[in-house]
Write an enzyme that holds these catalytic residues in place. Sequence first.
Site, PDB file in Angstrom:
ATOM      1  N   ASP A 179       0.790  -1.153   0.157  1.00 16.37           N
ATOM      2  CA  ASP A 179       0.080   0.002  -0.091  1.00 16.37           C
ATOM      3  C   ASP A 179       0.803   1.131  -0.083  1.00 16.37           C
ATOM      4  OD1 ASP A 179      -0.039   1.331   3.108  1.00 16.37           O
ATOM      5  OD2 ASP A 179       0.365  -0.724   3.106  1.00 16.37           O
ATOM      6  N   SER A 180       0.328   2.375  -0.743  1.00 14.22           N
ATOM      7  CA  SER A 180       1.082   3.476  -0.763  1.00 14.22           C
ATOM      8  C   SER A 180       2.342   3.391  -1.230  1.00 14.22           C
ATOM      9  CB  SER A 180       1.002   4.365   0.537  1.00 14.22           C
ATOM     10  OG  SER A 180       1.534   5.769   0.463  1.00 14.22           O
TER      11      SER A 180
END
Length: 355
Positions: A179-180
């Site tokens: 994520d991210s």
Amino acid sequence: MTTPEPDPPPRPGKPPLPWRARLLVGAASTLHAASLRRDGTVNRFLLSLFDRAAPPTPSPVAGVASTDHFVSDHLRVRLFTPTTTAAADSGEQLPVVVYFHGGGFVFHSAASAQYDELCRRLATAIPAVIASVDYRLAPEHRFPAPYDDGEAALRWVLAGAGGALPHHHPPAAVFVAGDSAGGNIAHHVAARLPSDVAGLVALQPFFGGEATTESELRLRDAPFGAPERLAWLWRAFLPPGATRDHEAANVPDAIRRDVADAGGGGEGRRWRAFPATLVCVGGWDVHQDRQRAYADALRAAGAVEVAVVEYPDAIHGFYILGELEESKKLMADVAEFVNRRAQDLKKRGLDHAKD
């Protein structure tokens, strides 16, 4: 002389968050901003006061056991193994997901409580063994350190994780996810070893570029969207003097350049061999234009399967908040993608064995 287009107005209103979630997001945003020093260093002591570390649980908790393993003297992986699934009971091999946590390349670890909890939810929802990678952080360790750590962790899992996997067998299907900033790392790791990866799950991946996108202007006041904070993170990670058009940040442009420079040659073939990819996009995420551009670039380069799932009410990092309905939907979407790809690979292997 033409008149330049005005900047898009900020998105009206606020993202629909319960009060508890709103308080947590505000506190995290304030803490992150306070820890970033003007001289380019990070106040890690301040972060340590609030970034609570969760211990491993070799004895299962809520049906998931976790153990820490050293891949090298500086690289640790936390394995999350579901113990109450039908597959575990039958002896069937579970897929393995090599997971890279978010945090702008600067914050958090595999032991951070919110990522420990997220990986437990993923292990149960899919079900799968989750190998959460404790990669080195910027600015102490810049590009390409997280990518090198990610490749080393993936190779360790592919080789059987030192016998730590269920039934002590090398996995039948290995995915990369993140994520991210972890989504950025997952992309680059998959690009290094595409033929060994069954699929890529990119949850709101963190990409950048010198030209500001519409969503970066429109959502600059959204959670974790402040342009000065994003600029600080990229300066901390990229090589000194590099711009945000560096290939590590501006991935969509890098893919397009690869294909154009190759003229349909080797680099074009490389992207056609890229693993099936799921990109998760939030409607309140400042990075959404770059995430869609990434999916478009992969498709244009000939990648076989690229799916985009939209979560209209989701802020950046919404998957950390397990009580949100869109967070629950994301779990189901990731489970469907991983299981479908794992079954496709299994069927392909059986068909090949018959031939």
